[in-house]
Design a protein around this motif. Structure first.
Motif, PDB file in Angstrom:
ATOM      1  N   HIS A   2      40.718  51.883 -22.676  1.00 48.41           N
ATOM      2  CA  HIS A   2      39.632  50.976 -23.044  1.00 48.41           C
ATOM      3  C   HIS A   2      40.214  49.629 -23.455  1.00 48.41           C
ATOM      4  CE1 HIS A   2      36.804  54.294 -22.945  1.00 48.41           C
ATOM      5  NE2 HIS A   2      37.669  55.007 -23.658  1.00 48.41           N
ATOM      6  N   PRO A   3      39.443  48.557 -23.266  1.00 41.28           N
ATOM      7  CA  PRO A   3      39.941  47.236 -23.675  1.00 41.28           C
ATOM      8  C   PRO A   3      40.291  47.210 -25.159  1.00 41.28           C
ATOM      9  CG  PRO A   3      37.967  47.037 -22.320  1.00 41.28           C
ATOM     10  CD  PRO A   3      38.124  48.489 -22.633  1.00 41.28           C
ATOM     11  N   ALA A   4      41.345  46.496 -25.486  1.00 42.77           N
ATOM     12  CA  ALA A   4      41.779  46.381 -26.879  1.00 42.77           C
ATOM     13  C   ALA A   4      40.911  45.362 -27.600  1.00 42.77           C
ATOM     14  CB  ALA A   4      43.244  45.953 -26.932  1.00 42.77           C
ATOM     15  N   PRO A   5      40.666  45.571 -28.901  1.00 41.92           N
ATOM     16  CA  PRO A   5      39.901  44.567 -29.652  1.00 41.92           C
ATOM     17  C   PRO A   5      40.675  43.259 -29.734  1.00 41.92           C
ATOM     18  CG  PRO A   5      40.827  46.210 -31.132  1.00 41.92           C
ATOM     19  CD  PRO A   5      41.072  46.711 -29.746  1.00 41.92           C
ATOM     20  N   LYS A   6      39.959  42.170 -29.565  1.00 45.77           N
ATOM     21  CA  LYS A   6      40.600  40.856 -29.580  1.00 45.77           C
ATOM     22  C   LYS A   6      40.772  40.379 -31.021  1.00 45.77           C
ATOM     23  CE  LYS A   6      39.268  38.059 -26.369  1.00 45.77           C
ATOM     24  NZ  LYS A   6      38.497  37.058 -25.572  1.00 45.77           N
ATOM     25  N   PRO A   7      41.954  39.865 -31.354  1.00 46.80           N
ATOM     26  CA  PRO A   7      42.144  39.331 -32.715  1.00 46.80           C
ATOM     27  C   PRO A   7      41.187  38.171 -32.984  1.00 46.80           C
ATOM     28  CG  PRO A   7      44.250  39.599 -31.588  1.00 46.80           C
ATOM     29  CD  PRO A   7      43.169  39.786 -30.550  1.00 46.80           C
ATOM     30  N   VAL A   8      41.019  37.872 -34.264  1.00 47.97           N
ATOM     31  CA  VAL A   8      40.124  36.793 -34.678  1.00 47.97           C
ATOM     32  C   VAL A   8      40.909  35.546 -35.069  1.00 47.97           C
ATOM     33  CG1 VAL A   8      38.383  36.088 -36.352  1.00 47.97           C
ATOM     34  CG2 VAL A   8      38.369  38.426 -35.427  1.00 47.97           C
ATOM     35  N   LEU A   9      41.956  35.716 -35.857  1.00 51.02           N
ATOM     36  CA  LEU A   9      42.711  34.593 -36.386  1.00 51.02           C
ATOM     37  C   LEU A   9      43.676  34.044 -35.348  1.00 51.02           C
ATOM     38  CD1 LEU A   9      43.459  32.881 -38.911  1.00 51.02           C
ATOM     39  CD2 LEU A   9      45.248  34.588 -39.372  1.00 51.02           C
ATOM     40  N   ARG A  10      43.645  32.739 -35.124  1.00 49.37           N
ATOM     41  CA  ARG A  10      44.582  32.074 -34.224  1.00 49.37           C
ATOM     42  C   ARG A  10      45.572  31.236 -35.034  1.00 49.37           C
ATOM     43  NH1 ARG A  10      39.943  32.504 -31.339  1.00 49.37           N
ATOM     44  NH2 ARG A  10      40.119  32.955 -29.099  1.00 49.37           N
ATOM     45  N   PRO A  11      46.770  31.017 -34.498  1.00 45.47           N
ATOM     46  CA  PRO A  11      47.697  30.122 -35.187  1.00 45.47           C
ATOM     47  C   PRO A  11      47.095  28.735 -35.348  1.00 45.47           C
ATOM     48  CG  PRO A  11      48.821  31.351 -33.443  1.00 45.47           C
ATOM     49  CD  PRO A  11      47.356  31.609 -33.272  1.00 45.47           C
ATOM     50  N   ALA A  12      47.332  28.124 -36.496  1.00 50.58           N
ATOM     51  CA  ALA A  12      46.861  26.751 -36.702  1.00 50.58           C
ATOM     52  C   ALA A  12      47.525  25.808 -35.707  1.00 50.58           C
ATOM     53  CB  ALA A  12      47.158  26.311 -38.139  1.00 50.58           C
ATOM     54  N   ASN A  13      48.782  26.071 -35.401  1.00 50.86           N
ATOM     55  CA  ASN A  13      49.502  25.313 -34.377  1.00 50.86           C
ATOM     56  C   ASN A  13      50.080  26.322 -33.388  1.00 50.86           C
ATOM     57  OD1 ASN A  13      51.055  23.691 -32.756  1.00 50.86           O
ATOM     58  ND2 ASN A  13      52.289  22.819 -34.395  1.00 50.86           N
ATOM     59  N   PRO A  14      49.474  26.461 -32.197  1.00 51.75           N
ATOM     60  CA  PRO A  14      49.901  27.489 -31.248  1.00 51.75           C
ATOM     61  C   PRO A  14      51.047  27.055 -30.339  1.00 51.75           C
ATOM     62  CG  PRO A  14      47.942  26.411 -30.409  1.00 51.75           C
ATOM     63  CD  PRO A  14      48.259  25.750 -31.721  1.00 51.75           C
ATOM     64  N   ARG A  15      51.788  26.036 -30.719  1.00 53.03           N
ATOM     65  CA  ARG A  15      52.873  25.512 -29.878  1.00 53.03           C
ATOM     66  C   ARG A  15      54.176  26.227 -30.219  1.00 53.03           C
ATOM     67  NH1 ARG A  15      49.251  21.767 -31.288  1.00 53.03           N
ATOM     68  NH2 ARG A  15      48.399  20.389 -29.659  1.00 53.03           N
ATOM     69  N   PHE A  16      54.602  27.092 -29.287  1.00 54.65           N
ATOM     70  CA  PHE A  16      55.817  27.878 -29.507  1.00 54.65           C
ATOM     71  C   PHE A  16      56.827  27.669 -28.382  1.00 54.65           C
ATOM     72  CE2 PHE A  16      52.332  30.273 -31.559  1.00 54.65           C
ATOM     73  CZ  PHE A  16      52.803  30.293 -32.861  1.00 54.65           C
ATOM     74  N   GLY A  17      56.705  26.565 -27.648  1.00 51.36           N
ATOM     75  CA  GLY A  17      57.628  26.288 -26.564  1.00 51.36           C
ATOM     76  C   GLY A  17      59.004  25.892 -27.073  1.00 51.36           C
ATOM     77  N   SER A  18      60.016  26.126 -26.235  1.00 49.78           N
ATOM     78  CA  SER A  18      61.408  25.894 -26.630  1.00 49.78           C
ATOM     79  C   SER A  18      61.926  24.516 -26.244  1.00 49.78           C
ATOM     80  CB  SER A  18      62.292  26.992 -26.031  1.00 49.78           C
ATOM     81  OG  SER A  18      62.009  28.237 -26.621  1.00 49.78           O
ATOM     82  N   GLY A  19      61.068  23.594 -25.985  1.00 50.05           N
ATOM     83  CA  GLY A  19      61.498  22.219 -25.754  1.00 50.05           C
ATOM     84  C   GLY A  19      60.639  21.525 -24.700  1.00 50.05           C
ATOM     85  N   PRO A  20      59.984  20.405 -25.072  1.00 54.15           N
ATOM     86  CA  PRO A  20      59.883  19.879 -26.421  1.00 54.15           C
ATOM     87  C   PRO A  20      59.217  20.883 -27.370  1.00 54.15           C
ATOM     88  CG  PRO A  20      59.193  18.216 -24.835  1.00 54.15           C
ATOM     89  CD  PRO A  20      59.344  19.495 -24.078  1.00 54.15           C
ATOM     90  N   CYS A  21      59.680  20.889 -28.602  1.00 53.98           N
ATOM     91  CA  CYS A  21      59.239  21.876 -29.572  1.00 53.98           C
ATOM     92  C   CYS A  21      58.143  21.301 -30.469  1.00 53.98           C
ATOM     93  CB  CYS A  21      60.430  22.334 -30.415  1.00 53.98           C
ATOM     94  SG  CYS A  21      61.741  23.075 -29.411  1.00 53.98           S
ATOM     95  N   ALA A  22      57.569  22.177 -31.264  1.00 50.46           N
ATOM     96  CA  ALA A  22      56.481  21.776 -32.152  1.00 50.46           C
ATOM     97  C   ALA A  22      56.907  20.632 -33.058  1.00 50.46           C
ATOM     98  CB  ALA A  22      56.044  22.972 -32.998  1.00 50.46           C
ATOM     99  N   LYS A  23      55.987  19.714 -33.293  1.00 52.94           N
ATOM    100  CA  LYS A  23      56.238  18.649 -34.255  1.00 52.94           C
ATOM    101  C   LYS A  23      56.256  19.233 -35.669  1.00 52.94           C
ATOM    102  CE  LYS A  23      56.395  15.012 -32.752  1.00 52.94           C
ATOM    103  NZ  LYS A  23      57.543  14.347 -32.074  1.00 52.94           N
TER     104      LYS A  23
END
Length: 400
Positions: A2-23
């Motif tokens: 069955h489909p998994a329940p979707k989370p509610v809380l999201r990161p305030a800043n969803p930028r997790f790339g390795s370059g350029p990186c989050a400010k």
């Protein structure tokens, strides 16, 4: 299933790339209001701001007296290539290749510089080459942290205190997040867009007194374009004089003063949170949160199997769920992209797919500008996306 329940809380800043990186936390365009724009970078104030980046970086990193630090073109790639083309040749060289960028340095050393006594010590993603096999009487080229493999050197003792060759270290995803043993290194490079979240295109090149002596003692045995030249011609065949201006804000080419202001903003922020120790602690906390999640999660693990070599910045993970292992290789790659794509579509985490040359999986930037709370908010989304991906790829096994 069955489909998994979707989370509610999201990161305030969803930028997790390795370059350029989050400010840095709290960054906005207001941080650039006093940028030195529309004026020459060679004016007194322009040079002063560039020199301020150099001086603040030196102080923050605890760089010893006698080292030179300069701003160079081409990001970390430009800084590494300047070192390779300007310094290599007088001694044989060993190069450690354990991820994509170090493999590129190995290719350039062997195929482009064509150094006859070069040795490539290679390893698969997730492990280091055998450090005991390195010959430190040679020049040695290596990354302190493999940005695309999540593997880092285990500590200071990886480099002997006394070594006849030069230790040339690409530290772009380690500087400001890991302790670098300056007394055991000779060349260190990094870029602005990693741990302090600066903008791209500018590199930093640090030279020890031993490296400067090499540069001034003999001219490079090859022609060099202007962008690579670190010395001016001498009066004899013994070499030339180091161009000291490069290490005092007189850059080789025209830098972006907007990026310079942003770099200064990042350095000021770093000083305000406790300097180098504060930066290291933030990155270590991010790794600790992911490590605790991996420990309690059965579908994923670290790409770096040895804890002492796990990066706290470019945190690379591989999927080990039985359903994933049963997929053909091509479907594994698709499934990993599907998983990261689901998270991105929900605006819960951007740029978390593994590097294109790395094994299929995830890569989460854990440098100092990333808030630990945002990583904590990301992890339930990864569990949700893994469950959704399992449903999407059900029945696509190798046997099927």
């Amino acid at each position: 299933m069955h489909p998994a329940p979707k989370p509610v809380l999201r990161p305030a800043n969803p930028r997790f790339g390795s370059g350029p990186c989050a400010k840095r936390p709290g960054w906005s365009l207001h941080a650039l209001e006093n940028a030195f724009l529309g004026r020459s970078h060679r004016s007194a104030e322009g040079r002063a701001r560039l020199d301020a980046v150099i001086r603040r970086s030196r102080a923050l990193l605890g760089m010893p007296d006698g080292w030179r630090l300069g701003i160079v073109p081409g990001s970390d790639t430009g800084a590494v290539e300047m070192a390779l083309w300007s310094l290599l040749g007088p001694r044989p060289v060993d190069v450690l290749a354990f991820e994509s960028f170090t493999a590129a340095w190995a290719h350039d050393i062997v195929a482009q510089l064509a150094l006859p006594e070069a040795r490539v010590l290679a390893a698969e993603y997730g492990v280091l080459p055998p450090l005991a096999a390195v010959d430190w009487s040679r020049d040695v080229v290596f990354a302190w942290n493999g940005t695309t493999s999540g593997v880092c050197l285990p500590g200071t003792d990886a480099i002997p205190a006394a070594h006849a060759g030069l230790a040339i270290c690409d530290a772009t995803s380690a500087a400001f997040a890991m302790r670098l043993p300056w007394d055991r290194l000779d060349v260190v490079t990094w870029s602005w867009q990693k741990v302090l979240g600066g903008e791209a295109a500018h590199g930093m090149l640090a030279l020890s007194p031993r490296a400067v002596a090499r540069l001034e003692g003999a001219p490079p045995p090859r022609p060099l374009p202007k962008l690579f030249r670190l010395t001016s011609p001498g009066r004899s065949a013994s070499g030339g004089r180091l161009i000291e201006g490069i290490f005092a804000g007189d850059t080789i080419n025209t830098p972006s003063m907007l990026c310079t202001e942003d770099a200064l903003d990042g350095l000021r922020w770093a000083d305000g949170i406790g300097g180098l120790e504060g930066l290291i602690a933030r990155s270590a906390a991010n790794l600790a949160v992911i490590a605790a999640w991996v420990e309690r999660t059965d579908w994923i693990t670290f790409l770096a199997a040895v804890p002492a070599t796990r990066s706290s910045t470019s945190i690379c993970l591989r999927i080990v769920a039985p359903w994933f292992a049963a997929l053909p290789a091509v479907e594994q790659a698709r499934a990993a992209r599907h998983l990261s794509g689901l998270v991105e579509a929900e605006q819960a985490g951007y740029d978390i797919a593994s590097y294109r040359d790395a094994p299929p999986g995830l890569r989460i930037w854990g440098g100092a500008t990333v808030e630990t709370a945002d990583i904590e908010a990301l992890l339930p989304w990864l569990d949700w996306a893994a469950a959704e991906t399992r449903l999407a790829f059900a029945g696509k096994t190798a046997a099927g």
